[in-house]
Design a protein around this motif. Structure first.
Motif, PDB file in Angstrom:
ATOM      1  N   UNK A 121      45.467  34.189  33.947  1.00 16.01           N
ATOM      2  CA  UNK A 121      44.419  35.179  34.235  1.00 16.01           C
ATOM      3  C   UNK A 121      44.476  35.616  35.693  1.00 16.01           C
ATOM      4  N   UNK A 122      44.715  34.689  36.599  1.00 17.42           N
ATOM      5  CA  UNK A 122      44.816  35.018  38.025  1.00 17.42           C
ATOM      6  C   UNK A 122      45.984  35.975  38.278  1.00 17.42           C
ATOM      7  N   UNK A 123      47.124  35.700  37.657  1.00 20.14           N
ATOM      8  CA  UNK A 123      48.300  36.575  37.800  1.00 20.14           C
ATOM      9  C   UNK A 123      47.984  37.966  37.250  1.00 20.14           C
ATOM     10  N   UNK A 124      47.388  38.016  36.071  1.00 25.93           N
ATOM     11  CA  UNK A 124      47.024  39.298  35.468  1.00 25.93           C
ATOM     12  C   UNK A 124      46.050  40.067  36.375  1.00 25.93           C
ATOM     13  N   UNK A 125      45.078  39.359  36.938  1.00 29.35           N
ATOM     14  CA  UNK A 125      44.118  40.013  37.833  1.00 29.35           C
ATOM     15  C   UNK A 125      44.772  40.554  39.090  1.00 29.35           C
ATOM     16  N   UNK A 126      45.770  39.842  39.611  1.00 27.70           N
ATOM     17  CA  UNK A 126      46.459  40.348  40.800  1.00 27.70           C
ATOM     18  C   UNK A 126      47.282  41.598  40.485  1.00 27.70           C
ATOM     19  N   UNK A 127      47.789  41.690  39.278  1.00 29.62           N
ATOM     20  CA  UNK A 127      48.491  42.923  38.895  1.00 29.62           C
ATOM     21  C   UNK A 127      47.519  44.100  38.889  1.00 29.62           C
ATOM     22  N   UNK A 128      46.309  43.870  38.390  1.00 31.24           N
ATOM     23  CA  UNK A 128      45.273  44.912  38.404  1.00 31.24           C
ATOM     24  C   UNK A 128      44.818  45.214  39.828  1.00 31.24           C
ATOM     25  N   UNK A 142      48.267  41.926  52.837  1.00 32.48           N
ATOM     26  CA  UNK A 142      48.863  40.649  53.244  1.00 32.48           C
ATOM     27  C   UNK A 142      49.084  39.755  52.023  1.00 32.48           C
ATOM     28  N   UNK A 143      48.108  39.691  51.126  1.00 35.87           N
ATOM     29  CA  UNK A 143      48.241  38.846  49.935  1.00 35.87           C
ATOM     30  C   UNK A 143      49.334  39.372  49.010  1.00 35.87           C
TER      31      UNK A 143
END
Length: 131
Positions: free
Chosen positions: A47-54, A119-120
């Protein structure tokens, strides 16, 4: 503007959450050779990876709305990004960078958010994050 302790705690918590999840993803990538985390492997990390794509899509839209990266990040380099990320407990609008210092508070806060996001995203790129 006076610092709100609650806001400081939320910002620090968000930064620690990013660092914790980034480290989990880095370890996953080293073990599996990919940053694509299956949901059945680690639902929270997936979910964290998916959220970072968004978030990256939102970041790119915000930068475009502000006039593009040449305008938003003009005169700034990676050290400016790191200082924005590293001074989280200092939740104020008084930054060393003269250009940011001259912005009105709301625009300055948005600019700070964009620097932190950039940066992230750059850090995620260093471990082969697939957008």
């Amino acid at each position: 503007k006076e610092t709100n302790v609650s806001d400081d705690i939320k910002l620090l918590s968000a930064e620690l959450d990013f660092e914790t999840m980034f480290e989990k993803l880095r370890q996953f990538q080293q073990q599996h050779g990919t940053c694509d985390v299956p949901k059945n492997n680690d639902c929270q990390l997936h979910t964290w990876v998916r959220n970072w794509k968004l978030r990256r899509e939102q970041f790119e839209k915000m930068v475009a709305d502000e006039g593009g990266s040449e305008v938003v990040f003009q005169g700034l380099d990676d050290t400016d990004d790191k200082s924005v990320v590293n001074d989280i407990p200092e939740y104020n609008y008084e930054w060393e960078n003269e250009r940011v210092h001259q912005l009105e508070p709301i625009k300055a806060l948005r600019h700070r958010h964009l620097l932190r996001a950039r940066h992230r995203i750059q850090r995620l790129n260093t471990i082969g994050f697939s957008w």
